[in-house]
Design a protein around this motif. Structure first.
Motif, PDB file in Angstrom:
ATOM      1  N   HIS A 116      31.638  48.058  38.053  1.00 37.96           N
ATOM      2  CA  HIS A 116      33.010  48.220  37.576  1.00 37.96           C
ATOM      3  C   HIS A 116      33.526  49.610  37.945  1.00 37.96           C
ATOM      4  O   HIS A 116      34.049  50.345  37.109  1.00 37.96           O
ATOM      5  N   THR A 120      40.470  50.294  37.040  1.00 39.87           N
ATOM      6  CA  THR A 120      40.714  49.471  35.857  1.00 39.87           C
ATOM      7  C   THR A 120      39.586  48.470  35.687  1.00 39.87           C
ATOM      8  O   THR A 120      39.215  47.778  36.629  1.00 39.87           O
ATOM      9  N   THR A 121      39.012  48.414  34.502  1.00 37.28           N
ATOM     10  CA  THR A 121      37.945  47.467  34.199  1.00 37.28           C
ATOM     11  C   THR A 121      38.485  46.400  33.261  1.00 37.28           C
ATOM     12  O   THR A 121      39.100  46.714  32.247  1.00 37.28           O
ATOM     13  N   HIS A 122      38.254  45.150  33.612  1.00 42.62           N
ATOM     14  CA  HIS A 122      38.743  44.044  32.798  1.00 42.62           C
ATOM     15  C   HIS A 122      37.733  43.685  31.717  1.00 42.62           C
ATOM     16  O   HIS A 122      36.535  43.610  31.969  1.00 42.62           O
ATOM     17  N   THR A 124      37.305  40.639  28.849  1.00 38.70           N
ATOM     18  CA  THR A 124      37.838  39.358  28.388  1.00 38.70           C
ATOM     19  C   THR A 124      37.298  39.039  27.005  1.00 38.70           C
ATOM     20  O   THR A 124      36.082  38.983  26.802  1.00 38.70           O
ATOM     21  N   HIS A 144      43.937  50.260  23.438  1.00 36.05           N
ATOM     22  CA  HIS A 144      44.484  50.729  24.713  1.00 36.05           C
ATOM     23  C   HIS A 144      44.701  52.244  24.705  1.00 36.05           C
ATOM     24  O   HIS A 144      44.541  52.910  25.721  1.00 36.05           O
ATOM     25  N   PHE A 150      40.515  50.324  30.306  1.00 29.45           N
ATOM     26  CA  PHE A 150      40.084  48.942  30.077  1.00 29.45           C
ATOM     27  C   PHE A 150      41.306  48.048  29.918  1.00 29.45           C
ATOM     28  O   PHE A 150      42.175  48.316  29.089  1.00 29.45           O
ATOM     29  N   GLU A 151      41.367  46.998  30.707  1.00 23.04           N
ATOM     30  CA  GLU A 151      42.447  46.024  30.592  1.00 23.04           C
ATOM     31  C   GLU A 151      41.911  44.799  29.863  1.00 23.04           C
ATOM     32  O   GLU A 151      41.003  44.119  30.345  1.00 23.04           O
ATOM     33  N   ASN A 153      41.887  41.110  28.455  1.00 22.47           N
ATOM     34  CA  ASN A 153      42.389  39.749  28.611  1.00 22.47           C
ATOM     35  C   ASN A 153      41.964  38.951  27.384  1.00 22.47           C
ATOM     36  O   ASN A 153      40.784  38.959  27.019  1.00 22.47           O
ATOM     37  N   LYS A 307      31.955  48.587  28.617  1.00 20.32           N
ATOM     38  CA  LYS A 307      33.170  47.987  28.053  1.00 20.32           C
ATOM     39  C   LYS A 307      32.875  47.244  26.756  1.00 20.32           C
ATOM     40  O   LYS A 307      33.687  47.260  25.821  1.00 20.32           O
TER      41      LYS A 307
END
Length: 331
Positions: A116, A120-122, A124, A144, A150-151, A153, A307
């Motif tokens: 990663h 930007t690291t996703h 979920t 946030h 960290f994005e 989802n 994350k």
């Protein structure tokens, strides 16, 4: 005429490049034990149990025991005292465990950083629509703010705990035990029948629990036991706990209740705003704490992912601020 031998004939025979490198840079053989043996030791020492270690590693208890014995043979010392209640690491093993666990954590973190490395690291998160809308989303701004790289989802898939197939990192689930997953208690829920304000007015107003015999009960698929649990707690025996329409989500059941279509069993704290705003009312004083609770769960293999560690720390802190977070012995 005499010719000198070719230059390569002056060199000693070297079977391959590895031998050449070893000849040029001699070093003692590595004393590092096999990685599988170290992993078995780390998990067994953490759980103080071979059976629980076997569950986490998804192997047999005999396989874990065999790896631990292999490590003891390689190190030439005993690592555990075995008792009927479980395992107790020796004093030397306790120190070794701390270092080995830190080494695995560093390897996991390094791997996560490598995988990663994008800016930007996703992340979920899977959860039910109701807890997503009424608890998680209103709080995500603080996550946030703390972790802008960290994005998040949000996946409102609720019927599967197959993390690979669903491509989710963590999940918020309703229940008690997930033996093959890492789990963290978030908060409990108070089960409360709720309805439209119109149903507590007029000649057929709901005033006592037995009045539910003349009302429509609204149900949620997957939690059909809720009405039965609450009716037993309220000592009501003249109402069929399974009668009435069913909805795929508690969100829809609460919306139907607000529209006057019947009475639903809601869960505090997820409907606090509905009660404060008067969209829903609780016609009865009898309330009941559900035997299940909300938990954060994820695969054991993700425990050291940066994350997942960040989200776990954040969501546990958010949950502790709720009055429905009951302090448990393990905390």
């Amino acid at each position: 005429m005499h010719r000198p031998p070719p230059a390569f004939a002056l060199l000693p025979f070297i079977p391959n490049a590895n031998n050449f490198e070893h000849a040029m840079n001699p070093s003692p053989p590595s004393r590092l034990p096999p990685l599988n043996a170290l992993r078995a030791f780390e998990v067994a020492a953490r759980h103080r149990s071979l059976s629980r270690a076997a569950k986490e590693l998804n192997v047999t208890q005999a396989a874990v025991s065999s790896q631990v014995k292999l490590l003891e043979q390689r190190l030439g010392m005993r690592l555990f005292h075995r008792h009927s209640s479980g395992l107790k690491p020796t004093a030397q093993a306790e120190e070794y465990f701390s270092a080995v666990r830190q080494a695995f954590q560093l390897m996991n973190e390094a791997t996560e950083t490598l995988l990663h490395s994008a800016p930007t690291t996703h992340l979920t998160v899977s959860c039910m629509p109701n807890i997503a809308m009424r608890w998680l989303l209103p709080r995500l701004h603080s996550f946030h703010r703390l972790y802008p790289h960290f994005e998040v989802n949000v996946l409102t898939s609720t019927r599967s705990d197959d993390f690979d197939q669903e491509q989710m990192d963590v999940a918020i689930r309703w229940g008690n035990r997930w033996p093959k997953l890492e789990s963290h208690y978030l908060f409990s829920a108070e089960m409360v029948p709720v309805c439209s304000p119109a149903l507590v007015q007029g000649s057929k107003a709901l005033k006592k629990p037995s009045d539910l015999a003349h009302a429509t009960l609204l149900h949620v698929q997957g939690t059909m036991e809720d009405w039965g649990l609450w009716l037993d707690h309220a000592k009501v025996n003249n109402v069929d706990p399974l009668h009435g329409p069913r909805f795929d989500s508690l969100t829809f059941a609460l919306q139907a209740a607000a529209e006057g279509l019947g009475v639903a069993v809601g869960r505090l704290p997820l409907m606090e705003d509905d009660l404060k705003l008067g969209r829903l009312v609780a016609p009865f004083s009898a309330r009941y704490f559900a035997p299940k609770a909300w938990h954060l769960v994820y695969p054991n293999s993700m425990a050291y992912a940066a994350k997942v560690k960040a989200f776990t720390q954040w969501v546990l802190e958010e949950a502790r601020q709720s009055p429905y977070h009951m302090v448990r012995k393990s905390e």
